[in-house]
Write a protein that holds these residues in place. Structure first.
Motif, PDB file in Angstrom:
ATOM      1  N   PHE A 143       0.844  -1.207   0.000  1.00 60.69           N
ATOM      2  CA  PHE A 143       0.000   0.000   0.000  1.00 60.69           C
ATOM      3  C   PHE A 143       0.874   1.250   0.000  1.00 60.69           C
ATOM      4  O   PHE A 143       0.571   2.231  -0.675  1.00 60.69           O
ATOM      5  N   GLN A 206      -3.999   6.579  -5.060  1.00 70.40           N
ATOM      6  CA  GLN A 206      -4.559   5.254  -5.331  1.00 70.40           C
ATOM      7  C   GLN A 206      -4.230   4.783  -6.753  1.00 70.40           C
ATOM      8  O   GLN A 206      -4.196   3.600  -7.009  1.00 70.40           O
ATOM      9  N   ALA A 211      -0.889  -1.577  -3.763  1.00 71.42           N
ATOM     10  CA  ALA A 211      -2.151  -2.145  -3.287  1.00 71.42           C
ATOM     11  C   ALA A 211      -3.160  -1.015  -3.322  1.00 71.42           C
ATOM     12  O   ALA A 211      -2.936   0.025  -2.703  1.00 71.42           O
ATOM     13  N   TYR A 212      -4.216  -1.178  -4.064  1.00 67.42           N
ATOM     14  CA  TYR A 212      -5.145  -0.060  -4.266  1.00 67.42           C
ATOM     15  C   TYR A 212      -6.562  -0.580  -4.432  1.00 67.42           C
ATOM     16  O   TYR A 212      -6.784  -1.760  -4.705  1.00 67.42           O
ATOM     17  N   MET A 213      -7.508   0.368  -4.249  1.00 68.08           N
ATOM     18  CA  MET A 213      -8.900   0.031  -4.496  1.00 68.08           C
ATOM     19  C   MET A 213      -9.173   0.262  -5.967  1.00 68.08           C
ATOM     20  O   MET A 213      -9.035   1.385  -6.446  1.00 68.08           O
ATOM     21  N   TRP A 253     -10.033  -4.471  -3.619  1.00 67.87           N
ATOM     22  CA  TRP A 253      -8.603  -4.298  -3.385  1.00 67.87           C
ATOM     23  C   TRP A 253      -7.841  -5.074  -4.452  1.00 67.87           C
ATOM     24  O   TRP A 253      -8.162  -6.231  -4.732  1.00 67.87           O
ATOM     25  N   GLU A 537     -11.794  -3.062   6.977  1.00 64.99           N
ATOM     26  CA  GLU A 537     -12.166  -3.679   5.701  1.00 64.99           C
ATOM     27  C   GLU A 537     -12.813  -5.037   5.987  1.00 64.99           C
ATOM     28  O   GLU A 537     -12.350  -5.796   6.842  1.00 64.99           O
TER      29      GLU A 537
END
Length: 962
Positions: A143, A206, A211-213, A253, A537
């Motif tokens: 992340f 992001q 690591a991202y949405m 994710w 989460e």
RNA sequence: GCGGAUGUGUCGUAAUUGGUAGCCGAGCCAGACUUAGGAUCUGGUGCCGCGAGGCGUGGGGGUUCGAGUCCCUUCAUCCGCACCA
């Protein structure tokens, strides 16, 4: 009783455990060797004989390397998160942790019986909070990282923020970019960045974080209630359970594995993995080079961007095709075609993934009414929608060149669109031709050169005109990292006004909370949403998270302050030999390489590939047994008892060697009045169904009838129709070993009947490690005999150990050294099956020589110990050695004992062997030639012909060319 | 369609650099010891032929003194990917 394996094996397994014989410590004075097995998922059905195959291979190699003076790391653990335990929990309410614990205990018990040399002090379990703490930690690092294209490595996100603060961001053209920046297409200045709100900043970041949405199309499985990775979907249904899977857009994710695509591809060169695995990975990454190209749309500001690997064919473009999901479809469609296009898009969307795949050949599409302009020649070309274009690859739009691409050709023919030939002397009347070697025609400035040359020229021109640029595309998608499941690592993220934030490292582990049920909530949220006071989460990590770095944890399994300590990582480096199934080619084996590169970039570990050498052990299939059940249909049944017919009778029936009447007479003779014969004959209404029979009830295709009747309640008074000799013959088929097929052979039973050493030797003897083969216990007696023969060689009739101290003879030494040499070579090239044969030959020869000498037995026990450690250890001990055989050195073979003094030369004429001549081996070529020519047989076979040439390979062959 | 792998006795398989194809084991046949063991030991066992000999590594072709092995081609089976532009 003679050789008592039960007693011996229990004794030594106990000894090894008590003395921690296989505990490994970091010792920089010794060279290291890391042998790793893919750790198992502890399933409820326990180990079957296929599991230990690889473990035995790696154990042999580990033991061998220890004897060769290496400090060997050979650990084992459990991939303990996974769907089956959770499905079981949903059905029974039993907590998956409990099921998993039980299964692990059973696995451990089974493994222990086989005599592996694992260092259990380093055991890992991915579901243990002390382990997944570090899985979560790695997620946080992901992340907090982005991929810098300039330095070509992952870096802390702070370097990117720095860059934004100083330079701002120039948008898509900025070469630090790796994410697909749709939102910030035009970039921003340093001042604008500073003025962004924190949530806007995070939105930008992001686009870069590893690591991202992500808002992506996912494989959604309604029955399992979760998304699945591409490799968890096979033929449109879930790999586990076989439930239908649909495409759905979801916010998820994701891990930016695509940033590493090039390195994942290129670094395959440097590792010793099988060509098929490498090829599967290359395929999966799917790098293709070509060009992007923008087409203006007539009467609109919109531009359609396409990707093509063949920019040389640009003058052959006769239409554009958009995927039905393409975002411009709605905007471009003219009113005249709106209804038709909407209808088509709806149709395409409702076609399930499965249908789409199975109806590949069906051509569908719809004209939008819009026209685009070819940027190179200004031609006006129609824009179509067609579902042969995939939304997920490239830009979701293609430039159609019917002359050069079969799919475009098919589409053009089907909808009667024009086809422009672009290659000289190439016939495209029946099919497209994708050649790059023909000369270009109808292609403006490209005319007269080959397609191969034209690709470069076209890209140059495209870039000059500013309508596109050379581009590399990958099939590989970013990895979806969230699962709507309970039994997985919680993702250490919480949300501040919807903005994702990672937890502080000190707060880890984020422990999996208790829930009342393991199902999704009524509102469709993942099970974690049921947990009280859960502000994190709610999706969990996928099964592959924990397995993507476990090899590093083994190096330093009990480290409380780091996932792996620097000293341990520097010493153990990477896996020297990795053993596991080939089924993980595009899953685990890609992810573990990805995480390794990432952790390497951040400087935590010294290598950027996890394993130097990979061996894929073959799958051991089961041999299923079948009984044939007679199913009378539409018939008056006077007996409700199930009826089974022996295979041979069925076969006769099926091949119509006997008639239905004869069959029924046979049935009737066993159970008179079983059914109404006339009715059956009238309707010809009889069917035979196959049912799987537990293979443990079958020996050599012959069924244990009593056992079978007891097996299932409903079979208690089943009627069994046998052959005339009273035997029931089962049918058999090779299938995957699985509980539901009742063809599982457990290693426990083999160990019970023959001993662990015998199981180990036999599994190796079965054939090459990498080859798949059906399990067949028939040949095991040969291996069993070998061990007993060896035992008997050194025991008298009263089963007392008896060994002679005499000096070994030349013949005995020759046998011994031949064996040492062969076994060493075999192990080095992982040919374990041939060494078992070598041992057998050795013992046969020693038996013939009646040799029971210490001088032979001692080294023999050592070289045998990797294969059959228990019996080797026992013999070693009986010889009076205090230390375990594992602490000794692998004996060196000596050429001097192997030298033959004479050799029987086959003498051949033009390659055909005619006679044999025994000559001293020390002779040189001239002397051999002299002897051959002067031999009495010579003239007989020469038969008056002239000798043209004599080829002599000393110690091999003499060939005379006439 | 693309890519990878594999084809050798009845079966599992073996065969350095191209150099006596079939080691070792299973199965089968015969014999010994024994009397009924799923024990042990000995011999035999690729195919055709009484024999000399011939034929044999999925098929066809090639290179070579010599090919299971190298090259071309073809067939079969298995695995992976697949409307990837």
């Amino acid at each position: 009783m003679e050789y008592n394996f039960r007693e011996i094996e229990a004794k030594w397994q106990h000894y090894w455990r008590e003395h921690k014989s296989y505990k490994t410590v970091l010792d920089t004075s010794l060279p290291k060797f890391y042998v790793l097995d893919m750790f198992p998922y502890p399933s409820g059905s326990g180990l079957h004989v296929g599991h230990p195959l690889g473990y035995i291979g790696s154990d042999i190699f580990s033991r061998y390397k220890r004897l060769k003076g290496f400090n060997v790391l050979h650990p084992m653990g459990y991939d303990a998160f996974g769907l089956p335990a959770e499905q079981y929990a949903i059905q029974t309410g039993q907590h998956p942790a409990i099921t998993t614990e039980q299964n692990i205990n059973r696995y451990r018990e089974q493994l222990d019986k086989i005599g592996f040399s694992f260092d259990w002090d380093r055991e890992v379990r991915t579901s243990d909070p002390q382990y997944y703490k570090w899985t979560q930690w790695i997620f946080i690092q992901l992340f907090n990282s982005w991929y810098n294209k300039k330095t070509n490595k992952a870096e802390n996100i702070s370097t990117l923020i720095n860059c934004f603060e100083i330079n701002g961001f120039k948008g898509t053209s900025d070469d630090i970019l790796t994410g697909d920046l749709e939102i910030y297409h035009d970039g921003f200045t340093a001042q604008e960045w500073k003025d962004f709100s924190s949530s806007t900043k995070e939105n930008v970041l992001q686009q870069f974080r590893l690591a991202y949405m992500g808002d992506t199309m996912v494989n959604w499985c309604p029955q399992l209630g979760t998304v699945l990775a591409n490799e968890e979907v096979k033929d449109g249904v879930s790999e586990r359970g076989g439930y239908p899977v649909e495409r759905k857009r979801m916010s998820q994710w994701c891990l930016r594995i695509t940033a590493f695509a090039d390195r994942l591809l290129n670094d395959l060169e440097g590792i010793e993995w099988s060509e098929s695995i490498k090829e599967a990975q290359r395929n999966w990454i799917g790098r293709s080079e070509g060009s992007s190209l923008k087409f203006k749309v007539q009467g609109s500001n919109a531009e359609i961007e396409v990707f093509t690997t063949r920019p040389d064919t640009i003058f052959g473009v006769t239409f554009l095709t958009l995927a039905p999901e393409h975002e411009l479809v709605n905007e471009l469609t003219t009113d005249e075609y709106r209804n038709a296009v909407n209808e088509y898009v709806t149709y395409a969307r409702n076609r399930s993934e499965r249908e789409r795949m199975s109806e590949v050949k069906r051509i569908t599409g719809q004209f939008t009414g819009a026209y685009a302009i070819n940027p190179l020649n200004g031609e006006k070309i129609p824009v179509w929608v067609g579902d042969y274009v995939l939304a997920g690859y490239g830009t979701g739009a293609v430039m159609a060149v019917p002359a050069g691409d079969q799919r475009d050709w098919d589409f053009a023919k089907h909808f009667n669109l024009p086809i422009i030939p672009i290659n000289k002397d190439v016939d495209i009347s029946e099919a497209a031709d994708a050649t790059k070697d023909a000369l270009m025609i109808n292609s403006g400035f490209l005319n007269g050169i080959t397609g191969r040359e034209a690709i470069k020229a076209a890209i140059k021109e495209i870039e000059k005109l500013g309508v596109g640029k050379g581009k590399t595309n990958y099939r590989l998608r970013d990895a979806i990292f969230g699962r709507q499941r309970y039994w997985g690592e919680p993702i250490p993220v919480y949300y501040n006004d919807g903005v994702p934030c990672v937890m502080k490292e000190e707060a880890l582990p984020l422990v999996l909370p208790e829930v009342d049920k393991f199902l999704p909530t009524e509102t469709g949220e993942p099970p974690l949403a049921r947990a009280k006071d859960w502000n994190y989460e709610t999706t969990t990590m996928p099964g592959w998270a924990g397995s993507s770095w476990y090899y590093l944890r083994y190096m330093d399994a009990n480290n409380k302050s780091a996932f792996v300590g620097k000293e341990a990582a520097d010493y153990w480096q990477d896996v020297d030999l990795y053993l596991g199934g080939a089924e993980h080619a595009t899953g685990h084996l890609l992810y573990v390489r990805f995480w390794t590169k990432f952790l390497f970039d951040l400087g935590y570990i010294p290598k950027q590939e996890p394993a130097k050498k990979l061996i894929n052990q073959g799958m051991i299939q089961g041999v299923s047994a079948f009984a044939y059940r007679l199913l009378p249909l539409k018939v008056v049944i006077t007996s409700a008892r199930p009826v089974f017919i022996s295979k041979e009778i069925v076969a006769d029936y099926v091949s119509q060697k006997i008639t239905t009447q004869q069959l029924l007479e046979k049935v009737n003779s066993k159970i008179p009045g079983y059914c109404n014969l006339e009715d059956i004959l009238k309707d010809n209404a009889i069917a035979i169904s196959q049912i799987h029979v537990d293979v443990n009830l079958v020996d050599n295709n012959i069924l244990d009838i009593k056992g079978f009747q007891k097996w299932r309640e409903e079979f208690v008074d089943a009627v069994i129709i046998t052959e005339d000799d009273g035997k029931y013959i089962c049918g058999s088929e090779v299938e995957k070993m699985s509980k539901s097929k009742h063809n599982v052979v457990s290693p426990d039973k083999i160990v019970e009947d023959y001993g662990a050493d015998c199981l180990r030797l036999y599994e190796m003897f079965l054939g090459p490690l990498e080859q798949s083969k059906p399990w067949n216990t028939n040949g095991i007696s040969g291996v069993s005999n070998f061990i007993r023969k060896l035992w008997r060689l050194y025991h008298n009739k009263q089963n007392e150990f008896e060994v002679s101290g005499e000096v070994a003879t030349a013949a005995e030494l020759k046998t011994l050294h031949k064996t040492i040499k062969k076994v060493e070579e075999d192990i080095e090239r992982f040919s374990f099956n041939t060494s078992v044969s070598t041992f057998m030959i050795c013992v046969n020869e020693l038996t013939d020589l009646k040799c029971n000498k210490r001088a032979i037995l001692e080294p023999l026990a050592v070289i045998l110990s990797p294969y059959a450690p228990h019996v080797a250890e026992e013999l070693w001990n009986l010889l009076g050695n205090k230390e375990s055989v594992t602490k000794t050195q692998f004996p060196k073979w000596n050429q001097q004992y192997l030298v033959e003094d004479s050799f029987e030369y086959p003498v051949s004429f033009n390659g055909k062997v005619r006679f044999k001549l025994t000559m001293p081996l020390q002779l040189n070529k001239e002397e051999i030639e002299k002897q051959v020519i002067s031999s009495p047989e010579m003239s007989k076979f020469l038969n008056g012909d002239q000798i043209k040439k004599i080829i002599i390979v000393p110690g091999r062959i003499v060939n005379i060319v006439i």
